[in-house]
Design a protein around this motif. Structure first.
Motif, mmCIF file in Angstrom:
data_model
loop_
_atom_site.group_PDB
_atom_site.id
_atom_site.type_symbol
_atom_site.label_atom_id
_atom_site.label_comp_id
_atom_site.label_asym_id
_atom_site.label_seq_id
_atom_site.Cartn_x
_atom_site.Cartn_y
_atom_site.Cartn_z
ATOM 1 N N ARG A 108 89.478 -87.738 20.705
ATOM 2 C CA ARG A 108 88.747 -87.786 21.979
ATOM 3 C C ARG A 108 88.149 -89.174 22.128
ATOM 4 N N HIS A 109 88.636 -89.906 23.118
ATOM 5 C CA HIS A 109 88.165 -91.260 23.366
ATOM 6 C C HIS A 109 86.917 -91.274 24.236
ATOM 7 N N GLU A 110 86.815 -90.291 25.137
ATOM 8 C CA GLU A 110 85.649 -90.173 26.014
ATOM 9 C C GLU A 110 85.357 -88.703 26.241
ATOM 10 N N ARG A 111 84.086 -88.387 26.455
ATOM 11 C CA ARG A 111 83.738 -87.033 26.854
ATOM 12 C C ARG A 111 84.293 -86.765 28.242
ATOM 13 N N MET A 112 84.847 -85.571 28.430
ATOM 14 C CA MET A 112 85.499 -85.237 29.693
ATOM 15 C C MET A 112 84.611 -84.303 30.504
ATOM 16 N N PRO A 113 84.133 -84.741 31.667
ATOM 17 C CA PRO A 113 83.341 -83.844 32.505
ATOM 18 C C PRO A 113 84.222 -82.718 33.043
ATOM 19 N N PRO A 114 83.667 -81.516 33.182
ATOM 20 C CA PRO A 114 84.487 -80.402 33.672
ATOM 21 C C PRO A 114 84.861 -80.523 35.144
ATOM 22 N N GLY A 115 84.089 -81.273 35.908
ATOM 23 C CA GLY A 115 84.413 -81.452 37.318
ATOM 24 C C GLY A 115 85.366 -82.612 37.536
ATOM 25 N N GLY A 116 85.877 -82.719 38.750
ATOM 26 C CA GLY A 116 86.765 -83.814 39.086
ATOM 27 C C GLY A 116 88.204 -83.546 38.689
ATOM 28 N N HIS A 118 91.824 -84.668 36.608
ATOM 29 C CA HIS A 118 92.400 -85.325 35.445
ATOM 30 C C HIS A 118 93.920 -85.317 35.572
ATOM 31 N N GLU A 119 94.566 -86.268 34.919
ATOM 32 C CA GLU A 119 96.017 -86.237 34.805
ATOM 33 C C GLU A 119 96.379 -85.753 33.411
ATOM 34 N N LEU A 120 97.222 -84.747 33.363
ATOM 35 C CA LEU A 120 97.635 -84.132 32.092
ATOM 36 C C LEU A 120 99.130 -84.332 31.917
ATOM 37 N N SER A 121 99.546 -84.704 30.717
ATOM 38 C CA SER A 121 100.980 -84.832 30.440
ATOM 39 C C SER A 121 101.286 -84.263 29.065
ATOM 40 N N THR A 140 100.142 -84.020 23.745
ATOM 41 C CA THR A 140 99.418 -83.766 24.987
ATOM 42 C C THR A 140 98.451 -84.916 25.219
ATOM 43 N N GLU A 141 98.424 -85.414 26.445
ATOM 44 C CA GLU A 141 97.520 -86.512 26.783
ATOM 45 C C GLU A 141 96.795 -86.188 28.079
ATOM 46 N N VAL A 142 95.521 -86.571 28.133
ATOM 47 C CA VAL A 142 94.725 -86.440 29.357
ATOM 48 C C VAL A 142 94.249 -87.824 29.747
ATOM 49 N N ARG A 143 94.467 -88.168 31.015
ATOM 50 C CA ARG A 143 94.038 -89.461 31.532
ATOM 51 C C ARG A 143 93.032 -89.265 32.665
ATOM 52 N N ARG A 144 92.137 -90.208 32.749
ATOM 53 C CA ARG A 144 91.170 -90.234 33.847
ATOM 54 C C ARG A 144 91.014 -91.690 34.262
ATOM 55 N N GLY A 145 91.289 -91.961 35.526
ATOM 56 C CA GLY A 145 91.258 -93.344 35.985
ATOM 57 C C GLY A 145 92.312 -94.202 35.322
ATOM 58 N N VAL A 148 93.716 -93.134 28.840
ATOM 59 C CA VAL A 148 93.780 -91.932 28.016
ATOM 60 C C VAL A 148 92.379 -91.633 27.486
ATOM 61 N N VAL A 149 91.875 -90.438 27.808
ATOM 62 C CA VAL A 149 90.545 -90.044 27.341
ATOM 63 C C VAL A 149 90.623 -88.989 26.235
#
Length: 284
Positions: A108-116, A118-121, A140-145, A148-149
């Motif tokens: 986990r690179h950054e805490r992920m807020p539940p709102g907003g 995200h891009e998931l791959s 599995t990867e999650v990106r925000r802005g 990769v977070v």
């Protein structure tokens, strides 16, 4: 982030049809480590978290409800339908029936807020020979802005006979002393059903004794990812962290397990100190 091999989805696929497709195709699969595997990267560009399902997940796993960040294991739940779509397809060489989740690593690179949004791959990274068959790695990867977070690598083992020279037993590991016990958990028989409802993973081996017996288990077994999440909820994780867990033996439901931990290591043990899960977590 997309590329030439990306397939952009408009929403997460339903799990039940994927489980059924994977079960139907399993008898026709002939697993081997040098087989071709799907190269497609499945992408959900606008993933939004269902807050009611998140709260149910937090409750069943022991995380605080309503935190301003997703539990460290929750993105795996979000990505699981995409992983199932890949692993239940005709072009995935390992049979879905009997496939065993053997390990997961999470960064986990950054805490992920539940709102907003995200891009998931999700994509299959590759196949490797294992002393008991063939193991696939799913990323599995999650990106925000655009950054990769959160990312994970899960390994799944298909057991089969193999005489490949590379599929030899691993060097024996030095036996580590057991970690000191921290707590004893009495697990109810409905833990699998509750976690299945919160996560969407309603594999019959986790739901009822009768359906579990069809697959060779004397009783229903807990989801491996529930056991890891429950341990991490008790252990706590730093904001930026790396987590590794290995699944050693299934946890029968109902049952009693011992949660043990010291510094960054944790484990879940059953009767006679049988190890179910081992892992570690440390800041990055």
């Amino acid at each position: 982030m997309t590329g030439p091999d990306a397939l952009v989805l408009t929403g997460p696929p339903a799990l039940a049809p994927l489980l059924a497709r994977g079960a139907l195709l399993s008898p026709f699969k002939r697993p081997r480590s040098d087989a071709e595997f799907p190269r497609t990267r499945l992408v959900l560009p606008d993933l939004r978290v269902d807050l009611a399902r998140l709260a149910a997940y937090e409750r069943v796993c022991g995380f605080p409800v309503g935190e301003d960040a997703l539990p460290v294991t929750y993105p795996h739940v979000l990505g699981f339908p995409l992983a199932m779509r890949l692993m239940s397809g005709r072009d995935f060489p390992l049979p879905l029936l009997g496939l065993v989740h053997t390990s997961i690593t999470v960064t986990r690179h950054e805490r992920m807020p539940p709102g907003g949004s995200h891009e998931l791959s999700v994509h299959v990274e590759g196949l490797v020979p294992h002393r008991r068959g063939t193991e696939a790695t799913v990323v599995t990867e999650v990106r925000r802005g655009g950054a990769v977070v959160w990312e994970s690598r899960s390994t799944y083992l298909a057991r089969h006979r193999t005489d490949r020279p590379t599929a030899v037993p691993r060097e024996p590991e030095a036996r580590k002393p057991p970690l000191p016990p921290v707590d004893e958990w009495r697990l109810a028989g409905d833990v699998g059903r509750r976690y299945g409802a919160a996560s969407g993973d309603r594999n019959p081996i986790h739901l009822h004794p009768l359906t579990a017996r069809l697959f060779g288990f004397p009783r229903a077994i807990a989801h491996g990812m529930w056991t890891v999440a429950r341990c991490l909820a008790a252990h706590g994780v730093p904001q930026h962290c790396h987590v590794r867990a290995e699944f050693r033996a299934p946890v029968l439901l109902p049952g009693t397990v011992t949660y043990a931990a010291r510094d960054g290591r944790f484990e879940l043990r059953g009767p006679e100190d049988r190890i179910h899960v081992t892992g570690d977590v440390y800041p990055t």
